[in-house]
Design a protein around this motif. Structure first.
Motif, PDB file in Angstrom:
ATOM      1  N   ARG A  45       0.960  -0.923  -0.522  1.00  0.00           N
ATOM      2  CA  ARG A  45       0.380  -0.221  -0.125  1.00  0.00           C
ATOM      3  C   ARG A  45       0.885   1.402   0.455  1.00  0.00           C
ATOM      4  NH1 ARG A  45      -4.252   0.424   4.755  1.00  0.00           N
ATOM      5  NH2 ARG A  45      -4.583  -1.178   3.729  1.00  0.00           N
ATOM      6  N   ARG A  46       1.904   1.131   0.898  1.00  0.00           N
ATOM      7  CA  ARG A  46       2.715   2.462   0.866  1.00  0.00           C
ATOM      8  C   ARG A  46       3.709   2.340  -0.618  1.00  0.00           C
ATOM      9  NH1 ARG A  46       4.669   1.011   7.136  1.00  0.00           N
ATOM     10  NH2 ARG A  46       2.617   0.991   8.319  1.00  0.00           N
ATOM     11  N   ILE A  47       3.878   1.262  -1.261  1.00  0.00           N
ATOM     12  CA  ILE A  47       4.511   1.355  -2.217  1.00  0.00           C
ATOM     13  C   ILE A  47       3.983   1.835  -2.946  1.00  0.00           C
ATOM     14  CG2 ILE A  47       5.622   0.374  -4.076  1.00  0.00           C
ATOM     15  CD1 ILE A  47       6.487  -2.094  -1.489  1.00  0.00           C
ATOM     16  N   ASP A  48       2.264   1.228  -3.520  1.00  0.00           N
ATOM     17  CA  ASP A  48       1.826   2.335  -3.937  1.00  0.00           C
ATOM     18  C   ASP A  48       1.546   3.378  -4.135  1.00  0.00           C
ATOM     19  OD1 ASP A  48      -0.095   1.331  -6.107  1.00  0.00           O
ATOM     20  OD2 ASP A  48      -1.740   1.818  -5.605  1.00  0.00           O
ATOM     21  N   ARG A  49       1.263   3.469  -3.154  1.00  0.00           N
ATOM     22  CA  ARG A  49       0.698   5.401  -3.298  1.00  0.00           C
ATOM     23  C   ARG A  49       2.030   6.435  -3.303  1.00  0.00           C
ATOM     24  NH1 ARG A  49      -0.565   4.792   2.361  1.00  0.00           N
ATOM     25  NH2 ARG A  49      -2.970   4.524   1.596  1.00  0.00           N
ATOM     26  N   PHE A  50       3.067   5.788  -2.565  1.00  0.00           N
ATOM     27  CA  PHE A  50       4.682   6.613  -3.359  1.00  0.00           C
ATOM     28  C   PHE A  50       4.763   6.698  -5.019  1.00  0.00           C
ATOM     29  CE2 PHE A  50       8.408   6.412  -5.759  1.00  0.00           C
ATOM     30  CZ  PHE A  50       8.921   7.596  -4.955  1.00  0.00           C
ATOM     31  N   PHE A  51       3.852   5.716  -5.942  1.00  0.00           N
ATOM     32  CA  PHE A  51       4.519   5.798  -7.747  1.00  0.00           C
ATOM     33  C   PHE A  51       2.260   7.065  -7.333  1.00  0.00           C
ATOM     34  CE2 PHE A  51       6.960   1.560  -6.897  1.00  0.00           C
ATOM     35  CZ  PHE A  51       8.333   2.810  -8.254  1.00  0.00           C
ATOM     36  N   ASN A  52       1.701   6.333  -7.306  1.00  0.00           N
ATOM     37  CA  ASN A  52       0.971   8.021  -6.653  1.00  0.00           C
ATOM     38  C   ASN A  52       1.005   9.062  -6.866  1.00  0.00           C
ATOM     39  OD1 ASN A  52      -0.864   5.412  -7.893  1.00  0.00           O
ATOM     40  ND2 ASN A  52      -1.621   5.253  -5.645  1.00  0.00           N
ATOM     41  N   TRP A  53       1.958   8.741  -5.722  1.00  0.00           N
ATOM     42  CA  TRP A  53       2.223  10.084  -6.173  1.00  0.00           C
ATOM     43  C   TRP A  53       3.375  10.645  -7.279  1.00  0.00           C
ATOM     44  CZ3 TRP A  53       2.980  11.429  -0.033  1.00  0.00           C
ATOM     45  CH2 TRP A  53       2.136  11.110   0.770  1.00  0.00           C
ATOM     46  N   ILE A  72       4.088  -3.103  -8.756  1.00  0.00           N
ATOM     47  CA  ILE A  72       3.524  -1.412  -8.775  1.00  0.00           C
ATOM     48  C   ILE A  72       4.120  -0.700  -9.753  1.00  0.00           C
ATOM     49  CG2 ILE A  72       3.296   0.228  -7.030  1.00  0.00           C
ATOM     50  CD1 ILE A  72       3.399  -1.563  -4.913  1.00  0.00           C
ATOM     51  N   ALA A  73       5.825  -0.866 -10.087  1.00  0.00           N
ATOM     52  CA  ALA A  73       6.052   0.054 -11.034  1.00  0.00           C
ATOM     53  C   ALA A  73       5.613   0.042 -12.121  1.00  0.00           C
ATOM     54  CB  ALA A  73       7.297  -0.033 -10.727  1.00  0.00           C
ATOM     55  N   ALA A  74       5.270  -0.819 -12.403  1.00  0.00           N
ATOM     56  CA  ALA A  74       4.237  -1.622 -13.616  1.00  0.00           C
ATOM     57  C   ALA A  74       3.606  -0.978 -14.412  1.00  0.00           C
ATOM     58  CB  ALA A  74       4.477  -3.354 -13.878  1.00  0.00           C
ATOM     59  N   LYS A  75       2.401  -0.794 -13.250  1.00  0.00           N
ATOM     60  CA  LYS A  75       1.376  -0.159 -13.200  1.00  0.00           C
ATOM     61  C   LYS A  75       1.399   1.402 -13.883  1.00  0.00           C
ATOM     62  CE  LYS A  75      -0.224  -0.541  -9.345  1.00  0.00           C
ATOM     63  NZ  LYS A  75      -1.341  -1.024  -8.381  1.00  0.00           N
ATOM     64  N   SER A  76       2.305   1.991 -13.653  1.00  0.00           N
ATOM     65  CA  SER A  76       2.796   3.735 -14.223  1.00  0.00           C
ATOM     66  C   SER A  76       4.167   3.866 -15.135  1.00  0.00           C
ATOM     67  CB  SER A  76       2.881   4.496 -13.351  1.00  0.00           C
ATOM     68  OG  SER A  76       2.078   4.056 -12.132  1.00  0.00           O
ATOM     69  N   ALA A  77       4.969   2.445 -15.425  1.00  0.00           N
ATOM     70  CA  ALA A  77       6.171   3.087 -16.452  1.00  0.00           C
ATOM     71  C   ALA A  77       5.822   2.925 -17.972  1.00  0.00           C
ATOM     72  CB  ALA A  77       6.793   1.534 -15.881  1.00  0.00           C
ATOM     73  N   ASN A  78       6.871   3.135 -18.434  1.00  0.00           N
ATOM     74  CA  ASN A  78       6.333   3.648 -19.440  1.00  0.00           C
ATOM     75  C   ASN A  78       6.141   2.227 -20.278  1.00  0.00           C
ATOM     76  OD1 ASN A  78       7.698   3.256 -22.305  1.00  0.00           O
ATOM     77  ND2 ASN A  78       8.290   5.511 -21.766  1.00  0.00           N
ATOM     78  N   LEU A  79       5.765   2.076 -20.777  1.00  0.00           N
ATOM     79  CA  LEU A  79       5.320   0.514 -21.708  1.00  0.00           C
ATOM     80  C   LEU A  79       6.674   0.090 -22.971  1.00  0.00           C
ATOM     81  CD1 LEU A  79       1.596   1.681 -23.707  1.00  0.00           C
ATOM     82  CD2 LEU A  79       2.291   0.592 -21.905  1.00  0.00           C
ATOM     83  N   PHE A  80       6.959   0.941 -23.601  1.00  0.00           N
ATOM     84  CA  PHE A  80       7.502   0.406 -23.845  1.00  0.00           C
ATOM     85  C   PHE A  80       9.269   0.212 -22.779  1.00  0.00           C
ATOM     86  CE2 PHE A  80       6.602   3.257 -27.051  1.00  0.00           C
ATOM     87  CZ  PHE A  80       7.025   2.437 -27.806  1.00  0.00           C
ATOM     88  N   LEU A  81       9.334  -0.464 -21.510  1.00  0.00           N
ATOM     89  CA  LEU A  81      10.003  -1.268 -20.942  1.00  0.00           C
ATOM     90  C   LEU A  81       9.655  -2.582 -19.994  1.00  0.00           C
ATOM     91  CD1 LEU A  81      11.046   1.731 -18.253  1.00  0.00           C
ATOM     92  CD2 LEU A  81      12.186   0.577 -20.640  1.00  0.00           C
ATOM     93  N   LEU A  82       7.463  -2.752 -20.203  1.00  0.00           N
ATOM     94  CA  LEU A  82       7.197  -3.887 -19.938  1.00  0.00           C
ATOM     95  C   LEU A  82       7.477  -4.856 -20.970  1.00  0.00           C
ATOM     96  CD1 LEU A  82       3.613  -1.387 -19.489  1.00  0.00           C
ATOM     97  CD2 LEU A  82       5.387  -1.824 -17.641  1.00  0.00           C
ATOM     98  N   PRO A  83       6.893  -5.014 -22.448  1.00  0.00           N
ATOM     99  CA  PRO A  83       7.593  -6.760 -22.883  1.00  0.00           C
ATOM    100  C   PRO A  83       8.890  -7.585 -21.369  1.00  0.00           C
ATOM    101  CG  PRO A  83       7.536  -4.912 -24.805  1.00  0.00           C
ATOM    102  CD  PRO A  83       7.688  -4.029 -22.761  1.00  0.00           C
ATOM    103  N   PRO A  84      10.177  -7.248 -21.426  1.00  0.00           N
ATOM    104  CA  PRO A  84      10.724  -7.882 -20.603  1.00  0.00           C
ATOM    105  C   PRO A  84       9.718  -8.502 -19.031  1.00  0.00           C
ATOM    106  CG  PRO A  84      11.677  -6.035 -21.620  1.00  0.00           C
ATOM    107  CD  PRO A  84       9.988  -5.847 -21.637  1.00  0.00           C
TER     108      PRO A  84
END
Length: 257
Positions: A45-53, A72-84
């Motif tokens: 929850r705290r990690i998620d809140r950090f990336f929401n902010w 949690i980072a995958a929910k906000s990161a650049n799409l080009f970084l997600l395939p791996p």
């Protein structure tokens, strides 16, 4: 406000050290808060809140050693970084990545080792792409498939080993396929079939072993097919069959029995 949990430990069980954090300047600017919004805290929850902010910082954490941070980072990161991340060791990371990517990437996870991922992948694809998942080893994955496949593609699930899957199939297959399921060994499946059959074909089930199926027959089948059910061993079946036969006789003779 802080979370109910008072401890502020990282994913390895060490005390979170704000002074050693590369984001220390965020604290003064309201971009993070110990015990509430922290990328180093082990609580999701705290990690998620950090990336929401701070969504702009997510790109730097898709390779973090802690799976919660990567997921949690995958929910906000650049799409080009997600395939791996589709090959990540953790199923939560794989799912958070694939649900943001174009649907063609979901095809890579149709045989994911984790049932939860396969279940969710089955909600992302359809048509011929979904068809191979009708043979999934997990019944709940097949249940999702049965709910989403186009009715003309449900043929391979008619004989599925799980009754709940067959029940969904019986609700959705084309009507002219229903006769192929009237002898299903599960009464709940046969009842689904009976509820969809036309009155003309429903009489074929008047000898069913389950009273609920016979009740459906007695309620809707052609009256001329109900004489045997008028003497049925089940009282409710007898009652509805006799009532319908009596109404037909009244109309035919104008006299009450």
């Amino acid at each position: 406000m802080s979370d109910d949990i008072d401890e502020t430990l990282d994913w390895q069980g060490h005390q979170v050290d704000c002074e050693a954090c590369p984001h220390l300047t965020l604290s003064g600017a309201g971009g993070c808060r110990i015990g509430h919004a922290c990328v180093h805290d082990r609580y999701a929850r705290r990690i998620d809140r950090f990336f929401n902010w701070n969504p702009g910082l997510a790109d730097g954490y898709v390779g973090h050693p802690h799976f919660e941070v990567r997921a949690i980072a995958a929910k906000s990161a650049n799409l080009f970084l997600l395939p791996p991340l589709l090959g990540d060791a953790d199923e939560t990371v794989r799912w958070n990545a694939v649900r943001r990517l174009p649907r063609r990437y979901a095809l890579q996870l149709r045989e994911d080792p984790h049932r939860e991922v396969r279940m969710r992948v089955a909600t992302l694809i359809d048509g011929d792409d979904l068809l191979p998942m009708a043979s999934d080893a997990d019944y709940y994955v097949r249940l999702v498939v049965a709910r989403r496949l186009a009715p003309p593609l449900l043929g391979r699930l008619i004989d599925d080993g799980e009754p709940e899957v067959r029940r969904v199939v019986a609700r959705r297959i084309p009507e002219d396929w229903l006769l192929g399921m009237i002898n299903d060994h599960d009464a709940a499946v046969r009842l689904e079939v009976a509820q969809r059959l036309s009155p003309e074909l429903l009489a074929l089930m008047r000898g069913d072993l389950d009273w609920r199926v016979r009740y459906e027959v007695a309620s809707r089948a052609a009256v001329g097919e109900l004489m045997s059910l008028a003497e049925d061993q089940d009282g409710l079946v007898r009652e509805v069959a006799r009532s319908r036969v009596a109404v037909r006789l009244e109309r035919g003779t104008g006299a009450s029995l």
